[in-house]
Design a protein around this motif. Structure first.
Motif, mmCIF file in Angstrom:
data_model
loop_
_atom_site.group_PDB
_atom_site.id
_atom_site.type_symbol
_atom_site.label_atom_id
_atom_site.label_comp_id
_atom_site.label_asym_id
_atom_site.label_seq_id
_atom_site.Cartn_x
_atom_site.Cartn_y
_atom_site.Cartn_z
ATOM 1 N N ASN A 24 0.894 -6.935 -9.705
ATOM 2 C CA ASN A 24 0.671 -5.699 -10.435
ATOM 3 C C ASN A 24 0.495 -4.539 -9.457
ATOM 4 O O ASN A 24 -0.391 -4.560 -8.603
ATOM 5 C CB ASN A 24 -0.576 -5.843 -11.316
ATOM 6 N N VAL A 25 1.355 -3.555 -9.559
ATOM 7 C CA VAL A 25 1.370 -2.435 -8.621
ATOM 8 C C VAL A 25 0.074 -1.629 -8.679
ATOM 9 O O VAL A 25 -0.466 -1.220 -7.638
ATOM 10 C CB VAL A 25 2.597 -1.536 -8.888
ATOM 11 N N LEU A 26 -0.450 -1.414 -9.875
ATOM 12 C CA LEU A 26 -1.678 -0.634 -10.002
ATOM 13 C C LEU A 26 -2.857 -1.376 -9.383
ATOM 14 O O LEU A 26 -3.681 -0.778 -8.681
ATOM 15 C CB LEU A 26 -1.965 -0.323 -11.470
ATOM 16 N N GLU A 27 -2.952 -2.669 -9.645
ATOM 17 C CA GLU A 27 -4.049 -3.449 -9.084
ATOM 18 C C GLU A 27 -3.940 -3.515 -7.560
ATOM 19 O O GLU A 27 -4.951 -3.441 -6.846
ATOM 20 C CB GLU A 27 -4.046 -4.862 -9.668
ATOM 21 N N ALA A 28 -2.725 -3.625 -7.049
ATOM 22 C CA ALA A 28 -2.526 -3.630 -5.601
ATOM 23 C C ALA A 28 -2.995 -2.317 -4.985
ATOM 24 O O ALA A 28 -3.662 -2.303 -3.943
ATOM 25 C CB ALA A 28 -1.056 -3.874 -5.273
ATOM 26 N N ALA A 29 -2.660 -1.207 -5.623
ATOM 27 C CA ALA A 29 -3.082 0.104 -5.121
ATOM 28 C C ALA A 29 -4.603 0.228 -5.117
ATOM 29 O O ALA A 29 -5.191 0.742 -4.156
ATOM 30 C CB ALA A 29 -2.453 1.213 -5.955
ATOM 31 N N ARG A 30 -5.238 -0.233 -6.183
ATOM 32 C CA ARG A 30 -6.708 -0.196 -6.233
ATOM 33 C C ARG A 30 -7.303 -1.021 -5.086
ATOM 34 O O ARG A 30 -8.270 -0.597 -4.437
ATOM 35 C CB ARG A 30 -7.201 -0.748 -7.567
ATOM 36 N N SER A 31 -6.752 -2.190 -4.859
ATOM 37 C CA SER A 31 -7.261 -3.053 -3.795
ATOM 38 C C SER A 31 -7.071 -2.407 -2.428
ATOM 39 O O SER A 31 -7.977 -2.416 -1.591
ATOM 40 C CB SER A 31 -6.550 -4.414 -3.838
ATOM 41 N N ILE A 32 -5.910 -1.840 -2.205
ATOM 42 C CA ILE A 32 -5.621 -1.186 -0.923
ATOM 43 C C ILE A 32 -6.621 -0.065 -0.663
ATOM 44 O O ILE A 32 -7.126 0.086 0.452
ATOM 45 C CB ILE A 32 -4.166 -0.677 -0.921
ATOM 46 N N GLU A 33 -6.915 0.724 -1.670
ATOM 47 C CA GLU A 33 -7.920 1.779 -1.522
ATOM 48 C C GLU A 33 -9.293 1.177 -1.221
ATOM 49 O O GLU A 33 -10.022 1.670 -0.350
ATOM 50 C CB GLU A 33 -7.996 2.627 -2.783
ATOM 51 N N SER A 34 -9.645 0.110 -1.930
ATOM 52 C CA SER A 34 -10.974 -0.497 -1.727
ATOM 53 C C SER A 34 -11.112 -1.098 -0.335
ATOM 54 O O SER A 34 -12.218 -1.236 0.180
ATOM 55 C CB SER A 34 -11.237 -1.566 -2.794
ATOM 56 N N PHE A 35 -9.981 -1.450 0.292
ATOM 57 C CA PHE A 35 -10.008 -2.017 1.635
ATOM 58 C C PHE A 35 -10.065 -0.936 2.720
ATOM 59 O O PHE A 35 -10.104 -1.256 3.903
ATOM 60 C CB PHE A 35 -8.792 -2.908 1.864
ATOM 61 N N GLY A 36 -10.039 0.339 2.307
ATOM 62 C CA GLY A 36 -10.254 1.419 3.257
ATOM 63 C C GLY A 36 -9.094 2.356 3.516
ATOM 64 O O GLY A 36 -9.251 3.353 4.237
ATOM 65 N N ALA A 37 -7.927 2.072 2.955
ATOM 66 C CA ALA A 37 -6.797 2.988 3.160
ATOM 67 C C ALA A 37 -7.121 4.351 2.560
ATOM 68 O O ALA A 37 -7.785 4.451 1.529
ATOM 69 C CB ALA A 37 -5.537 2.428 2.527
ATOM 70 N N GLU A 38 -6.626 5.398 3.202
ATOM 71 C CA GLU A 38 -6.945 6.762 2.770
ATOM 72 C C GLU A 38 -5.859 7.410 1.933
ATOM 73 O O GLU A 38 -5.941 8.586 1.590
ATOM 74 C CB GLU A 38 -7.231 7.631 3.997
ATOM 75 N N GLY A 39 -4.827 6.639 1.607
ATOM 76 C CA GLY A 39 -3.763 7.185 0.782
ATOM 77 C C GLY A 39 -2.825 6.097 0.301
ATOM 78 O O GLY A 39 -2.770 5.003 0.866
ATOM 79 N N ILE A 40 -2.102 6.415 -0.759
ATOM 80 C CA ILE A 40 -1.071 5.546 -1.304
ATOM 81 C C ILE A 40 0.235 6.337 -1.329
ATOM 82 O O ILE A 40 0.276 7.472 -1.801
ATOM 83 C CB ILE A 40 -1.406 5.076 -2.740
ATOM 84 N N THR A 41 1.295 5.712 -0.805
ATOM 85 C CA THR A 41 2.614 6.338 -0.787
ATOM 86 C C THR A 41 3.575 5.525 -1.643
ATOM 87 O O THR A 41 3.545 4.293 -1.626
ATOM 88 C CB THR A 41 3.161 6.414 0.654
#
Length: 237
Positions: A24-41
């Motif tokens: 799931n793309v949305l869940e992946a984006a949420r996880s990436i943010e929670s792991f510390g990334a400062e942006g989604i492209t």
């Protein structure tokens, strides 16, 4: 500190390979943010072979970090960006059937076209960045388009660095200094990885943001997504 924006196109590619909604793309984006990334492209293309236009619309309201939408400014793309209003739009001169980005803008030849598009985005409060090769003339041309930032296209750096070239980042470093003098913010992306990111970051001044997708998602297959992102953040400090 240079910000890390994670390109999630490859997650969408995996989803699309089987249909349905896994991963799931949305869940992946949420996880990436929670792991510390400062942006989604994301980089939607007209054939929607990875990220879909609908994904961009659905991502905007759930993201807590900066949202960057990349793409060639055809009318469909322009309409999407004006509707979604991400923090940043990155303009890329892709052929519609390109497998991946493979060149920066000729900012002299396309200056008037870029000025028109960038003016519309800027007037709507969207920060603009344009994809450029590490060539001084292209940096100077970019500064005349009204763009807020440039994104240095780093494929040639990655290839030369892998061959052991200690001057692999020299042209990028020189262009970054020039861009900074001209008042441009500086992003970078394409084939950056855990193997070369520290060298690039240490060599290139004034680096605001890197956008990394293919390598990061590939590395995460071995290391896990959280550990991989943490490694990038450590190397970017």
């Amino acid at each position: 500190m240079t910000k890390l924006s994670v390109n999630i196109n490859k997650i969408a590619t995996l989803r699309n390979a089987r249909g349905g909604d896994v991963p799931n793309v949305l869940e992946a984006a949420r996880s990436i943010e929670s792991f510390g990334a400062e942006g989604i492209t994301v980089h939607p293309r007209p054939d929607e072979r990875h990220i879909r236009y609908a994904d961009a619309r659905e991502l905007k309201p759930i993201l807590k970090t900066e949202f960057n939408i990349e793409g060639k400014p055809i009318q469909q793309f322009i309409d999407l960006v004006l509707e979604v209003k991400p923090a940043q739009v990155t303009l890329v001169p892709d052929a519609e059937d390109a497998i991946t980005s493979n060149a920066g803008w000729d900012t002299i030849k396309h200056k008037e076209y870029l000025k028109e598009v960038i003016s519309e985005f800027n007037s709507n409060g969207i920060r603009t960045s344009i994809f450029v090769d590490p060539v001084n003339e292209m940096i100077k041309g970019a500064s005349e388009t009204g763009t807020n930032r440039i994104e240095l296209y780093t494929e040639s750096f990655a290839v030369d660095y892998a061959k052991g070239d200690k001057n692999a980042a020299k042209a990028y470093a020189e262009c970054a200094v020039l861009a900074n003098k001209l008042g441009l913010g500086i992003n970078a992306g394409h084939d950056l990885s855990l193997q070369n990111i520290k060298f690039f970051k240490d060599s290139v001044q004034h680096l605001d943001e890197v956008s990394i997708g293919h390598a990061l998602i590939s590395e995460a297959l071995y290391m896990g997504l959280e550990k991989t992102i943490q490694q990038y953040l450590k190397l970017l400090k």
